[in-house]
Enzyme design. Structure first.
Site, short mmCIF file in Angstrom:
data_model
loop_
_atom_site.label_atom_id
_atom_site.label_comp_id
_atom_site.label_asym_id
_atom_site.label_seq_id
_atom_site.Cartn_x
_atom_site.Cartn_y
_atom_site.Cartn_z
CB CYS A 181 -23.61 -3.99 -5.54
SG CYS A 181 -24.83 -3.17 -4.50
CB THR A 204 14.08 3.34 12.65
OG1 THR A 204 14.54 4.56 13.37
CG2 THR A 204 15.33 2.40 13.21
CB THR A 257 -0.80 -0.09 1.34
OG1 THR A 257 -1.73 -1.17 1.12
CG2 THR A 257 -2.03 1.02 1.31
CD GLN A 265 -2.47 -10.90 -4.78
OE1 GLN A 265 -1.86 -12.16 -5.07
NE2 GLN A 265 -3.12 -10.41 -3.54
CG ASN A 307 -6.61 -7.85 -5.34
OD1 ASN A 307 -6.39 -7.03 -6.22
ND2 ASN A 307 -7.40 -7.81 -4.24
CB ALA A 333 7.80 -9.60 2.77
CG HIS A 334 1.66 -9.72 3.77
ND1 HIS A 334 0.21 -10.01 3.83
CD2 HIS A 334 1.72 -8.46 3.15
CE1 HIS A 334 -0.35 -9.05 3.32
NE2 HIS A 334 0.32 -8.30 2.93
N1 PLP Z 1 -1.91 -4.31 -4.15
C1 PLP Z 1 -2.60 -5.71 -4.11
C2 PLP Z 1 -2.77 -6.09 -5.74
C3 PLP Z 1 -2.79 -6.48 -3.06
O1 PLP Z 1 -3.09 -7.87 -3.41
C4 PLP Z 1 -2.57 -5.92 -1.94
C5 PLP Z 1 -2.83 -6.76 -0.64
O2 PLP Z 1 -3.78 -7.26 -0.52
C6 PLP Z 1 -1.91 -4.48 -1.75
C7 PLP Z 1 -1.86 -4.11 -2.82
C8 PLP Z 1 -1.62 -4.21 -0.45
O3 PLP Z 1 -0.46 -4.60 0.11
P1 PLP Z 1 -0.12 -4.55 1.56
O4 PLP Z 1 -1.00 -5.48 2.41
O5 PLP Z 1 1.41 -5.23 1.62
O6 PLP Z 1 -0.22 -3.27 2.02
#
Ligand code: PLP
Length: 379
Positions: free
Chosen positions: A327, A235, A70, A177, A149, A198-199
């Site tokens: 929706c 930091t 993000t 992704q 995603n 990373a996650h």
């Molecule tokens: N962009 C995409 C396509 C994602 O799938 C995600 C996380 O779901 C993000 C950005 C955001 O990444 P982060 O969770 O590292 O802020």
């Protein structure tokens, strides 16, 4: 318990954890300190930067660490618009909110005019439309993700790159992704910015990076100390950075085997669901191997009285997946991606996303449970 929500986050690899631990206990110095404790840690951070740069074929000076995808997306977008004084941006309605909401906020504050590339009902972007938009505007920021995603669609960012070059546009691509799942070579892909988190590839949460092509000079998004060569105050998340580099190294090392394993799992899920649930469909391109992430399958389920309770019922059966139908009511905004594809709001939608740790038995179990839920519904 079965975890099929790997597009949301992935479990930490034990090898990554082991690499991080010494930087929590033993090497605790502040990398900005000039004494030996600081220097040890500074050197480890620079080694991590070099590892990442080598893997994606860029110079270490073009990598900056962030708190995740993000922040990296925000940095690429906000800093570029401000540094270059751009008045136009183009994106698609299928982007992650990290991109969409950032661009919308710049539009709201009057900094840019935002336009959206057209797409079809499967989410395929119309690149002729992108060209039309760029041909009629001054220099533009183009922010289009590599892979979606929710539905897994892969966009041809190489073709987008060539279009951007033709119209002197700045290209940012959210590669969150695909980083760690596909090989990126920034000497071939001429994007100005790509990002990683990373996650999403078995690294720790709260750390990521941005690649910025040296040709575009942008200011920091987060002001403060002179960390990251004045590009990102604060930091450093030292053990996060160590884990990020280790996770990417492992991902590249084992990529071919994992890709094969995960694609097999996805194919198995498609077959099992198709055999057992009449009327099952797949949203976007997610059932097409060459046009979607091998890690994501977005399942569209026939309308039924259990649709709204699908994820809850899976959860009761110890299956973690994520959802987000189109929706259904004013109160429930639904998935902005499925809404943009005009998906039928009465159909259920489940996103299964797979990792190297999933097994064929887990796929069979999940398919059977889901089919069982449908079998109980009176015709
Ligand atoms: N962009 C995409 C396509 C994602 O799938 C995600 C996380 O779901 C993000 C950005 C955001 O990444 P982060 O969770 O590292 O802020």
């Amino acid at each position: 318990m079965v975890y099929l929500d790997n597009a949301a986050t992935t479990p930490l690899d034990k090898e990554v954890f082991d690499a991080m631990v010494p930087y929590m206990l033993e090497y605790f110095g502040n990398p900005s300190s000039i004494h030996a404790h600081g220097r040890q840690v500074r050197s480890a951070i620079e080694k991590s930067r070099k590892t990442i740069a080598t893997l994606i074929n860029v110079a270490p000076a073009e990598i900056f660490f962030t708190s995740g995808g993000t922040e990296a997306d925000n940095m690429a977008i906000c800093s570029t618009v401000r540094a270059l004084g751009l008045k136009h941006a183009v994106t698609s309605r299928l982007e992650h909110h990290a991109v969409l909401h950032t661009l919308e906020s710049l539009e709201k504050s009057g900094e840019i005019q935002l336009r959206y590339v057209a797409h079809d009902e499967r989410g395929n972007l119309d690149l002729n439309h992108l060209e039309e938009l760029l041909a009629t505007q001054e220099q533009t920021l183009v922010s289009i993700m590599h892979a979606n995603n929710e539905i897994g669609n892969l966009n041809d960012i190489q073709a987008i790159s060539e279009i951007c070059a033709k119209y002197n546009a700045i290209q940012h691509s959210d590669t969150v992704q695909t980083m760690g799942h596909y090989r990126h070579d920034l000497q071939k892909l001429k994007a100005h910015f790509i990002v990683g988190s990373a996650h999403k590839f078995h690294g720790p949460k709260g750390v990521g990076f941005i690649y910025t092509n040296g040709a575009v000079k942008i200011p920091p998004l987060i002001h403060g100390g002179s960390q990251e060569r004045n590009m990102r105050g604060g930091t450093e998340n030292v053990y996060g950075i160590i884990g990020l580099a280790k996770a990417l190294e492992i991902a590249y090392r084992d990529m071919d085997a994992h890709q094969q394993h995960i694609q097999n799992l996805k194919n198995r899920m498609i077959s099992r669901l198709t055999e057992q649930i009449p009327g099952v469909e797949f949203n976007g391109n997610s059932a097409m191997a060459d046009k979607s992430l091998y890690t994501v399958l977005n399942v569209s389920l026939p309308p039924s009285e259990i649709t709204e309770m699908l994820l809850f019922n899976l959860d009761i059966n110890k299956i973690s997946a994520s959802g987000g139908s189109a929706c259904t009511s004013g109160a429930n905004a639904g998935s902005h991606v499925l809404n943009a594809l005009n998906c039928d709001p009465d159909r259920g939608a489940i996103r299964f996303s797979f990792s190297k740790y999933n097994t064929p038995d887990e796929i069979d179990y999940v398919a059977e449970k889901l089919a069982g839920l449908y079998a109980k519904v009176p015709a």
